[in-house]
Each structure stands twice: as structure tokens, then as C-alpha cells.
Scaffold this motif. Structure first.
Motif, mmCIF file in Angstrom:
data_model
loop_
_atom_site.group_PDB
_atom_site.id
_atom_site.type_symbol
_atom_site.label_atom_id
_atom_site.label_comp_id
_atom_site.label_asym_id
_atom_site.label_seq_id
_atom_site.Cartn_x
_atom_site.Cartn_y
_atom_site.Cartn_z
ATOM 1 N N ARG B 4 24.889 54.075 62.700
ATOM 2 C CA ARG B 4 25.513 55.547 63.237
ATOM 3 C C ARG B 4 26.178 56.176 61.500
ATOM 4 O O ARG B 4 26.432 57.463 61.911
ATOM 5 C CB ARG B 4 27.296 54.782 63.284
ATOM 6 N N TYR B 5 25.989 55.594 61.171
ATOM 7 C CA TYR B 5 25.770 56.640 59.436
ATOM 8 C C TYR B 5 24.319 55.817 58.963
ATOM 9 O O TYR B 5 24.433 55.328 57.433
ATOM 10 C CB TYR B 5 27.337 55.431 58.806
ATOM 11 N N GLU B 169 28.354 49.635 57.584
ATOM 12 C CA GLU B 169 28.718 49.363 59.091
ATOM 13 C C GLU B 169 29.150 49.902 59.900
ATOM 14 O O GLU B 169 29.062 51.052 61.055
ATOM 15 C CB GLU B 169 27.721 48.104 59.530
ATOM 16 N N VAL B 170 30.473 50.199 59.803
ATOM 17 C CA VAL B 170 31.739 50.720 60.344
ATOM 18 C C VAL B 170 32.384 52.731 59.825
ATOM 19 O O VAL B 170 32.549 52.887 60.656
ATOM 20 C CB VAL B 170 32.538 49.539 60.460
ATOM 21 N N GLY B 171 31.190 52.207 58.932
ATOM 22 C CA GLY B 171 31.776 53.599 58.642
ATOM 23 C C GLY B 171 32.783 53.282 57.571
ATOM 24 O O GLY B 171 33.540 54.321 57.905
ATOM 25 N N PHE B 172 33.214 53.003 56.533
ATOM 26 C CA PHE B 172 34.443 52.993 55.847
ATOM 27 C C PHE B 172 33.980 53.067 54.900
ATOM 28 O O PHE B 172 32.244 53.319 54.360
ATOM 29 C CB PHE B 172 34.911 51.396 55.870
ATOM 30 N N GLY B 173 34.989 54.380 53.535
ATOM 31 C CA GLY B 173 34.854 54.673 52.941
ATOM 32 C C GLY B 173 34.720 53.843 51.650
ATOM 33 O O GLY B 173 34.204 54.308 50.637
ATOM 34 N N PRO B 194 31.416 58.360 54.044
ATOM 35 C CA PRO B 194 30.129 58.699 55.771
ATOM 36 C C PRO B 194 29.771 59.176 56.184
ATOM 37 O O PRO B 194 31.355 59.995 56.681
ATOM 38 C CB PRO B 194 30.134 57.093 56.136
ATOM 39 N N ALA B 195 29.198 59.857 56.807
ATOM 40 C CA ALA B 195 28.617 61.020 57.900
ATOM 41 C C ALA B 195 28.482 59.984 59.394
ATOM 42 O O ALA B 195 27.763 59.474 58.840
ATOM 43 C CB ALA B 195 27.907 62.290 57.519
ATOM 44 N N GLU B 196 29.229 60.325 60.343
ATOM 45 C CA GLU B 196 28.666 60.099 61.284
ATOM 46 C C GLU B 196 27.624 60.993 61.993
ATOM 47 O O GLU B 196 27.372 61.802 62.504
ATOM 48 C CB GLU B 196 29.922 59.695 62.123
#
Lengths: 552, 213, 320
Positions: B4-5, B169-173, B194-196
Motif C-alpha cells: 500500500r505504501y 506496512e500500515v502506513g503509520f507516520g 507515507p503516501a498511499e
């Protein structure tokens, strides 16, 4: 070696030699007055959280000699608080406790601080007033018990605490009697909060920005919030207005001494039946501090534990326990949530977790099939906390867990702080196991009653409706979950049915006081920290009055 | 790498204003954790490694997060939760009993230790533990359901999502002090978040993620 | 970092300094620009006033360019229209600079077009910001007034355009009578416009400083001096030529406002330093802290007020 990084504060006491850590500096110190052990101080206060820390400041400023004890460490947030869920476990009470009942409580990170400043070091800063009717819930609403305090009296003290904490709140609060303006303005809403707002508008009820104890503009040495989102693991900027960086600096200036890493194990009583001081463990050995008055402010588990552990031939059932109610009527808040998935990127890790709130069901009693009320707030759990919810509440593991976690940035959630009823069967007692100090540990038994469950059902139906109203998908209910601790040494008008009176003075021992969430007769549907501090302010004022009249 | 990221690496921010000294040091220490068991014995360690792979399956295309080592370190330090369900023994004991019991169940059922089972067999056994259906005497009265949800899956999942690789993986800052965030609204990201990868716009996200500092 | 007492002292000290600076400026200014009439002829007066208006328009345009760039960057330019104020304000800035240097009388169609375009963009921006607020939960609530697209901000663009438009009207006037804009003698219409602009901008500062809980007492200065300046300016316009002291006082407060606008940027820089991480954390704090380029818009409007004075003087001298 790695495990010991930034844990010096846990190893040796810092507040000694006439100085204490300066929380506004990475390494600095502030002067602190010290008191000898063998001369009685006016007040020995056990615990430095919302109750004890507040009281220490107010009593010291009123001219009393005060020594406050805390089992936890004295941290300097600027240099010692990491942006990390794991490391910040150092703020929590992780000594063993045993939980039983139909709904064994989750303690530790959930609600139990162990640090100078208490649980306010990691609280979510939600600073709400009780609904006025709750102070007479038995008479006016037909459940629970009445408080011995008048709501208008409390509203005066709420005001005082809101000023001290520089609460950032909405210009107009939609519920309850008109209240004075909050000292700081509301924060910007994050996407998670706006989702709550939309859900409320879909359901046709009011919502507002949450009154929060974190700054929206600079204040003295504290900067405004940077929306880093690690609030419940400890604020590293000092924007959070906790007891650690508001009341305690005042306490020190007022001449109080605060002893960190000082675990009080027993309150001593003299031949006259009065408390004569406290035994505490610090620096590897036990000490005794003589005191004219002892205040117990250890929160609703450690407070009854200390009172019960202080049993002696004269008080075989523990101190202040002639009513038999010490440890009983333990209350929590139901803390259930509805979660859902949306197309928008929400990224709820930004900002304080609960920026928006609705207290609709605290103030509206229409068509309720239960007593009490609940507030609900927007949410923003960090990844590990969110994973624990997936595992614990939803039973996910394996690829299902990994896949679900990838949706992290698209989640929205509404979580309640729901009132639970006092029940004598919910109680803190002593277990056979002993802790590192050789003291019996607490056994905490908790079960929801039918009314609590009806409240939860109502809330879940309503919150799911709200999420459906904003077109969230994959909606699910988190049905476990509690927050906060109250009761276990309730206040009242009658020595037979309460442990302390309205002034937090124990009925049995007139120089023993209890000042924390333990004294709540009912729990209300709001986070307790503001009310605990208001009670502490009131108690301090009452003590001052009584001292002037020679009634101490 | 995260799907995803793409190309987002929270550690690229390590030297920037989002990470303060204390965060840098404690995360470094976590990444440098010894990969060998220090608390568990060899048998227990093998079972734990197999369990970690079941609870949080990890992709092959990146270095594995050493989950077993993280749990072992926690056992070594005896970092409990600060409370326990009365039906469970204390932290270390619960793990010791649970590991032994799962192994005993595996031997009973398949004549093979837990680590030697196929992934499907392992998953089935764990599903039964989660359902509370395992009652081998080796459990010593500990309900398998509670061990599974309050210790096994709980501790392993928490260890994983406290690791920077999982944050990617989860796009946590990730860590955020002294610099926090500015853009709080829906679909707004700060340049250091993170950009999705939206379908059709993966290369844009890749490009943005390369510049996260 | 700062105690409340220190902040109070700072506010008092800065107010005193600003007052002294504006007094000095007032004393050193050539007494009455209207004098030019006798030496250079009246079209120079008009030109002079036009230049002052250009300067005001340019300052406002600069303020809008920088402010909208920062705020719309913060909004990640999610809508392409968010580039429009940036482009128009830069054009207005350039054209105002050019106008200020241009010694020729007579209006310039290009400048005129840019200024009219600037006004249009500002009006469209206001509508757009209102539409945006209307879409948000809470609609016209405090929360949205504080944090959603600011309703008042695009008006600064309108004001910049109007100042420029006025300057073009002035340049166009060569006949030997008092020119009129919107039916009023030019001095009066410029004066009223500047007063309205000062009031509106003070209102916006008031809203945002309320959001900041007036945590620094100096935050009261921009909500008190500009309205006072606006009031005195209106009084001057209404009172007619006779009241010399009123004119003196009005000019003084306008000068105070002009200097204050610049000092305001300094205060905002201090505000940024007081955010967590201070200037080292500039990537966050330039966006999240008080807007650095906003206060100089007061300076631009104060210049317009001073230009109005020049024109009013001129009107007095021409009066029978």
C-alpha cells in the motif's frame, strides 16, 4: 544494556538534596524544600496524581507543610519521552495485580499510571464536567446514590481546575448549564473527529470539540500541541497540561516536598487511634515519615489496597473501614466502540485521539431502557494498540490480522465512556500473592450488571447507526473494554454507608483523608480526571477553612 | 516492502526532526536485539518461532522482524502487563506452560512436535486453542482460549506492530517529536507522511515516499 | 519560555516604541504633501497619491502572495483553483511595483486589467471559502471560522485590487477639479475604503487572536490600533477641512498602524519560536504557527489611509 536506556529515573530517586527535576528542561533542576522524618509534617500525601498532586499544591500554598510520595519515577518529558508505544510502558503500573469476575479488568496501560503526576502523565486529556443532576442521581434520576456535594459548589471548582490546566475547549458547549469560557480555544479537528461530527449530524444530535488539557496556544513555558498523536503514551512537548507540569511545579514553589520512587506500604496508627505517619520504601529500605494528617490518593485500586494493608489490632479490617465498604463499589467506565472503514484517508494517528465528542446521551434521557448516560468520542489508537484490539476483541490472527491492519489509515471509530452502576460485589481485596516489597497484591473483581449491559447495547446500536450514516463499511463492535477506576472508598453523608464525608475526611479516623477517584459514589458518563482535581481543590479549601476555625 | 505504501521507509525520517534522541536510541536498540534466545531453551524457542510465523505471517521479500527474539527479550525482562486474568498464571509461567502444552497437543494429535507440523496443521491447532477446545493435562488448568488471546496472539501481535517494519506496512507516520503534524484533514498528508498507492497512481506514491524525510 | 509578566512588559515596551517611531516619522515627514501643489502642479499630487496607493496595493499583494502560498501549501493545493490567488497577487505585486516607478500620468490599461482581475479573484475566493465552510460539519461554527478556509483572507486581495484601481483612476485625472471615484471626491473615497479595509483586517486578526486566546497581550494591539485609525480616518473624512488636530491625530495613528504591521511580523516570528521545536522545526511551525506574512497587510492599508490624507489636503487647498 539496551533495556536500560532512558530508564535512569526508575533506578534511583531524583528528588533529593534540595532539588527536584525541572520538567520544563531536558536536564535541569528546581529547588525543593525537604522535611525531616522524625518531625511530623502537617500532611503526608500518598500519590501525586490528579488527587494527590493537586492537593499537595493547594495545601502547600495554604501554608501547610506537605510531603507527597509517589511509587513512580520523576520523568523529564522533553528528554525522556520517546515516540514509542513499547518504550513508554515505563509510565504504567506494571506490578502484578490479579483480575477476576465476569469481566476481568484490563489495567496497566489502560488506566494505571505509576509516575510522579500519576495517570495524568498518560491520560487522553479529556476534561469534562459532570452533569449537574448526577450529584443527586438517586433523588433526581432514580439510580445510584446521591453525592454529599452540591453541583454548584463543584462547578466553582471545575472552573478553578480548567483555569489551572489551561483547557482548550469550544466557545459554546452544547449541553448543560451555561459555563464560563474555557481559557484556551478549541483545537483544529482531525479527520477522525470530523467523522464523528458527520456521524452525529447524520443522527441529528449535537457534537462539539472536546475540552482537552492540551494547549492550543503557547502558555508560559509550554508550547501549543504539535498533534503528534502520542498523547496516551506520554507527551514529550509539555503541551499536555498534566499534574506533572501544572500542579507539581506549584507544589514545589509552595514549599512541598515530593519523594519519587517512594512506595508507601502501610499507614501507622497510634494508641489514640489516629494516623501517625506512613511507612514507605525508598532507596532499598523502609522509612517512616511522621505526619499530623495522612492523605491517601493512590487511585481506586492502590488506595483500598493501602488501607487494607494497614490493618492493625485496633482496625483489623483495615483503616477507615467500619462501614465495610473499603474496596467495594469499584466502578469503571464501559469503553465499547464501533469501528468502520471509509474510503477517505483518515490517518487517525495525528492529533489527540479524541478531538470531538458528543455528550448527547449524558443529557438526554428520552427512551432509555437503562439508568445513566454515556459520552462518545472520536478515536486514534496507535498501531500496536490497534493490533491488540484486533486480536483481543475480534479474534484476528495470521494473514487476516495482517490484512486488516493494512486498512489502518482508513479506519474511523466512536468509543463510549459509559456510566456503570456501583455494586458491592465489584471490589478490590488483597490476594495471597505478594509483590517485590513483600506486600499483598490487589485482587480486582469486576462484573457488569444488567443495567450496564443495556447501556452498552443502546450505545452500540446508536454508534453503529452513526457509522452507517457516514457510509462506513465493515462496521464491527468492540464489546470488551473498560476505562478509568472509581469507587472503593465512597463519600457520603452517613458513616454507615460511606467511607469519607464530603470533605474527603474518613469517618473513622479524623486525620486520615482519601482524595482521588476512590471517593466517587457514582461514576458519571465522563472521564474522571477533572472531577478528581475539582474535589481535591474543594478538599484543600475545606481543610484551610477548618484549620482557621481550629477544627482540624 | 509494503504494497500500500511502496518504498515508504519510516527509518528514512530517523535523522530528521520527527525523531528525537531518545526515540532514535530506543528504536536502534530494538533493531539491534540479539537474534538468539536468552530466556527460552532451544525447544521452547523453536516452538515460539513457529507460533510467531502463524500469528503474524511475514513476506519473504524483506528481512524478517525477529518476533521470537522480541518475545524472548520481554520474558527475560519479565515485563508483564501489570495485571493478569485470575485464570492465568504469571507472565513467564503462562508462556512456559503454553509452549509446552501446544507441543504436547501436537504430539498427541500428529505424533510430531508443534514446530514440525505443516502450516495448515499448526493453524488448525491454534484455531482450536483460540476456541478453547484444547484440554491436554499439559495446560495445567490454564484455559487455552485465554492463553491464546491474552498471551500468545496478544504479545506477538503487539511486538510486531511496535516494530518499524510494521509501521511501513500500515502506513503509520512513526515517531513524531519534536515535529508532529500539520495537515489533519481527511486525504491530507504532510510531506513527511507515507503516501498511499491509489490504484493507477502507484508511481506517484513511490515518488512521494522516496522523499519522506 | 516567557512568563505572563515578561509578555506584558514586552507588549507595553513595543507599544511605546511603536508610538515613538510613528511620532518621529510624523515629525520628519514634509508637512503636508499638498504643498506640492504650489511647486509642481496638481497632477503631481495625483501622481504622488497614486504612487502611495500602488505601494499599498503592492504591500497587500505581497502579504496575500506569501500568506496564500503558505496556507494553500498547507492545504496541499488540493484544488487547482488554489493557485489562482498566488498568481493574481504576484501579478498585482509586480504591476504595483511597476506603477510606483512609472512617472507618467494617465492610466495604463494593463495595470487596470490586472487590478480588476485581482478584485475578481478576491471575490471569487471569498465565495469559494464560504462554499467550503458550508460543506463542513458545523457549518458557520467557531471551529470552522477558526480552522476552515478563512472567510476574511481573500478580502485582502480585493483590497489590493481596489487600491490599485484607485491609483489608476487618480492617474487618469488631469482636469482642474477634484476627481471623484464612486461618486465621492477622491480623498474621501480612498479614505473610506482604507478605513473599511482596516476594520475588516482587524476583524480577521481579532478572530485569529481570539483563537490564540490572546495569550500574549501584544495580540490586542492589532485589534485596537487599526479600528482606532479607521475611526479617525472616517471622522477626518466626515469633519471636512477645518479640524487640523484631528487630521494630525489620524495621520499619527495610521503611521502607528503602518509600523505595527511590520512589528507584527516580528511578533509572529517570536510566536513561531515559541512552538515546539521552534525555528528548527520550521517545516511544521511555519505552517502551524502564526502566519508570518499576515501583519504587513495592515501596513499596506495604513499607506492607503495616508494617501487619502494627501488627497484630502489637496482637496482642501482646491476648495474655494
Amino acid at each position: 544494556m539496551s533495556a536500560e536506556l532512558y530508564l535512569e529515573a526508575l533506578e534511583t530517586p531524583r528528588a533529593r538534596g534540595g532539588r527536584a527535576p525541572d520538567v520544563f528542561s531536558p536536564t535541569g533542576w528546581v529547588p525543593m524544600r525537604e522535611y525531616p522524618l522524625d518531625e511530623p509534617v502537617d500532611f503526608a500525601i500518598v500519590g501525586t496524581g490528579a488527587g494527590g498532586g493537586t492537593l499537595a499544591a493547594k495545601l502547600a500554598e495554604a501554608g501547610f507543610s506537605v510531603v507527597a510520595f509517589d511509587a513512580g519515577a520523576w520523568w523529564r518529558p522533553l528528554s525522556e519521552f520517546a515516540s514509542d508505544e513499547e518504550h513508554q510502558q515505563k509510565l504504567f503500573w506494571t506490578d502484578e495485580r490479579v483480575c477476576s469476575g465476569d469481566n476481568p479488568l484490563v489495567l496497566g496501560t489502560n488506566n494505571s499510571g505509576k509516575a510522579v503526576g500519576g495517570s495524568t502523565v498518560h491520560y487522553a486529556m479529556v476534561s469534562l464536567r459532570f452533569r449537574p443532576e448526577w450529584f443527586r442521581s438517586r433523588s433526581l434520576l432514580g439510580y445510584g446514590v446521591d453525592w454529599p456535594i452540591d453541583w454548584q459548589d463543584m462547578w466553582h471548582y471545575y472552573r478553578e481546575v480548567e483555569q489551572v490546566l489551561g483547557i482548550s475547549g469550544p466557545v459554546r458547549y452544547p449541553w448543560g448549564p451555561k459555563r464560563p469560557r474555557y481559557p484556551y480555544r478549541q483545537h483544529e479537528l482531525n479527520a477522525s473527529a470530523l467523522a464523528l461530527a458527520r456521524a452525529c449530524e447524520a443522527q441529528g444530535i449535537d457534537w462539539t470539540s472536546t475540552p482537552l488539557a492540551t494547549l492550543s496556544a503557547p502558555r508560559d513555558q509550554a508550547p501549543p500541541c504539535v498533534y503528534r498523536g502520542f498523547c496516551v503514551t506520554g507527551c514529550s512537548t509539555n503541551a499536555k497540561q498534566s499534574v506533572l507540569n501544572t500542579w507539581l511545579p506549584r507544589a514545589l514553589k509552595g514549599g512541598a516536598e515530593v519523594r519519587d520512587l517512594a512506595m508507601v506500604g502501610r499507614i501507622e496508627t497510634g494508641p489514640d487511634g489516629l494516623a501517625s505517619g506512613v511507612h514507605y520504601h525508598r532507596d532499598g529500605s523502609w522509612h517512616f515519615q511522621r505526619a499530623r494528617h495522612v492523605v491517601v490518593a493512590g487511585y481506586a485500586i492502590e488506595t483500598p489496597r493501602l488501607l487494607l494493608n494497614s490493618a492493625c489490632p485496633r482496625y483489623p479490617d483495615g483503616l477507615a473501614n467500619s462501614s465495610g465498604l473499603v474496596g467495594k463499589n469499584l466502578m469503571v467506565h464501559s469503553n465499547q466502540a464501533a469501528w468502520g472503514l471509509v474510503d477517505d484517508e483518515i490517518r487517525w494517528y495525528k492529533g489527540p485521539p479524541s478531538l470531538a465528542i458528543s455528550e448527547h446521551w449524558n443529557y438526554c434521557d428520552d427512551n432509555k431502557d437503562f439508568f445513566g448516560g454515556y459520552a462518545f468520542m472520536s478515536q486514534g489508537p496507535l498501531p500496536a494498540a490497534w493490533a491488540e484490539t484486533q486480536v483481543g476483541n475480534r479474534g484476528l490472527w495470521g494473514q487476516a490480522l495482517v490484512d486488516e491492519m493494512e486498512k489502518y489509515n482508513h479506519q474511523v471509530g466512536l468509543k463510549i465512556v459509559g456510566e456503570t452502576l456501583p455494586q458491592e460485589r465489584n471490589r478490590v481485596s488483597l490476594a495471597d500473592e505478594r509483590d517485590a516489597y513483600g506486600l499483598p497484591i490487589a485482587r480486582v473483581s469486576y462484573s457488569f450488571c444488567d443495567n450496564d449491559l443495556r447501556l452498552i447495547n443502546h450505545a452500540m446500536r446508536f454508534l453503529r447507526g452513526g457509522l452507517e450514516g457516514i457510509d462506513a463499511r465493515e462496521i464491527w463492535s468492540e464489546t470488551e473494554g473498560t476505562a478509568h477506576l472509581m469507587g472503593t472508598a465512597r463519600m457520603g453523608d452517613d458513616p454507615r454507608t460511606s467511607v469519607v464525608n464530603a470533605d474527603c475526611r474518613s469517618w473513622d479516623i479524623r486525620n486520615l483523608w482519601i482524595c482521588d477517584g476512590s471517593v466517587f459514589p457514582t461514576s458519571g458518563g465522563v472521564n474522571p480526571s477533572l472531577t478528581i482535581q475539582a474535589i481535591a481543590c474543594r478538599t484543600a479549601d475545606r481543610i484551610g477553612d477548618m484549620a482557621r476555625r481550629g477544627e482540624l | 516492502m509494503s504494497r500500500r505504501y511502496p518504498e515508504y521507509d519510516v527509518q528514512s525520517k530517523r535523522g530528521g526532526p520527527s525523531w528525537n534522541d531518545v526515540t532514535r536510541q530506543i528504536v536502534d536498540a530494538r533493531l539491534a536485539i540479539p537474534r538468539e534466545p536468552r530466556f527460552l531453551d532451544a525447544t521452547q524457542w523453536t516452538i515460539l518461532c513457529a507460533l510467531c510465523a502463524c500469528v503474524v505471517p511475514q513476506p519473504q521479500n524483506r528481512p524478517e522482524v525477529p518476533l521470537a527474539a522480541l518475545i524472548d527479550a520481554r520474558l527475560l525482562a519479565d515485563h508483564g502487563d501489570g495485571y493478569r486474568d485470575a485464570r492465568l498464571p504469571p507472565f513467564r509461567q503462562a508462556w512456559r506452560i503454553g509452549l509446552a502444552a501446544l507441543d504436547a497437543e501436537a504430539l498427541d494429535r500428529h505424533a510430531e512436535g508443534f514446530a514440525g507440523l505443516s502450516r495448515t496443521q499448526q493453524d488448525e491447532l491454534l484455531a482450536d486453542a483460540q476456541a478453547g477446545d484444547l484440554v491436554h493435562p499439559a495446560w495445567q488448568g490454564m484455559p487455552s482460549r485465554l492463553f491464546f488471546s491474552l498471551r500468545l496472539a496478544h504479545d506477538i501481535a503487539a511486538a510486531y506492530y511496535r516494530h518499524p517494519v510494521a509501521w511501513n506496512e500500515v502506513g503509520f507516520g512513526g515517531p513524531a517529536a519534536p515535529r508532529g503534524y500539520v495537515r489533519l484533514g481527511a486525504n491530507h498528508r504532510d510531506a513527511w507522511e507515507p503516501a498511499e498507492a491509489r490504484p493507477g497512481a502507484e508511481s506517484r506514491a513511490r515518488e512521494l515516499n522516496r522523499h519522506v524525510r | 519560555m516567557f512568563s505572563r509578566t515578561q509578555l506584558r512588559a514586552l507588549a507595553a515596551g513595543v507599544t511605546t516604541l511603536l508610538s515613538l517611531a510613528s511620532l518621529l516619522w510624523q515629525r520628519h515627514e514634509r508637512p503636508g504633501r499638498g504643498r506640492l501643489l504650489h511647486t509642481h502642479g496638481r497632477e503631481h499630487v495625483m501622481l504622488d497619491a497614486a504612487h502611495t496607493l500602488n505601494r499599498g496595493a503592492g504591500l497587500l499583494a505581497f502579504s496575500v502572495a506569501a500568506d496564500s502560498a503558505m496556507e494553500h501549501y498547507r492545504g496541499d493545493f488540493q484544488n487547482r483553483a488554489m493557485y489562482t490567488p498566488l498568481v493574481t497577487s504576484v501579478l498585482s505585486l509586480v504591476i504595483s511595483g511597476q506603477g510606483q516607478q512609472d512617472p507618467r500620468a494617465g492610466n495604463n490599461p494593463l495595470r487596470n486589467a490586472v487590478y480588476v482581475g485581482t478584485i475578481g479573484t478576491g471575490l471569487a475566493g471569498t465565495a469559494f471559502h464560504l462554499y467550503n465552510i458550508g460543506k463542513r460539519p458545523g457549518r458557520l461554527s467557531w471551529s470552522n471560522l477558526f480552522y476552515a478556509a478563512p472567510v476574511g483572507a481573500p478580502s485582502a486581495l480585493v483590497l489590493s485590487g481596489v487600491l490599485g484601481y484607485f491609483s489608476e483612476r487618480l492617474r487618469g485625472e488631469t482636469q482642474d477639479f477634484i476627481p471623484r471615484i464612486f461618486g465621492l471626491p477622491v480623498g474621501q473615497s480612498v479614505g473610506l475604503m482604507a478605513a473599511a479595509g482596516l476594520l475588516g483586517t482587524a476583524l480577521e486578526a481579532g478572530l485569529l487572536h481570539f483563537r490564540g486566546a490572546f495569550q500574549n497581550p501584544a495580540m490586542y494591539i492589532p485589534v485596537s490600533a487599526p479600528p482606532l485609525a479607521a475611526g479617525l480616518l472616517v471622522a477626518t473624512v466626515a469633519a471636512g477641512p477645518a479640524y487640523g488636530r484631528l487630521r494630525w491625530l489620524s495621520r499619527l495613528v495610521l503611521r502607528f498602524t503602518a509600523v505595527m504591521g511590520l512589528a507584527g511580523a516580528g511578533f509572529h516570528a517570536l510566536g513561531i519560536a515559541r512552538n515546539h521545536g521552534g525555528w528548527r522545526n520550521w517545516r511544521q511551525n511555519l505552517q502551524a504557527g502564526p502566519p508570518l506574512p499576515a501583519p504587513p497587510s495592515f501596513t499596506g492599508l495604513a499607506f492607503a489611509g495616508l494617501a487619502a490624507h494627501t488627497l484630502l489636503e489637496d482637496g482642501r487647498e482646491l476648495a474655494p
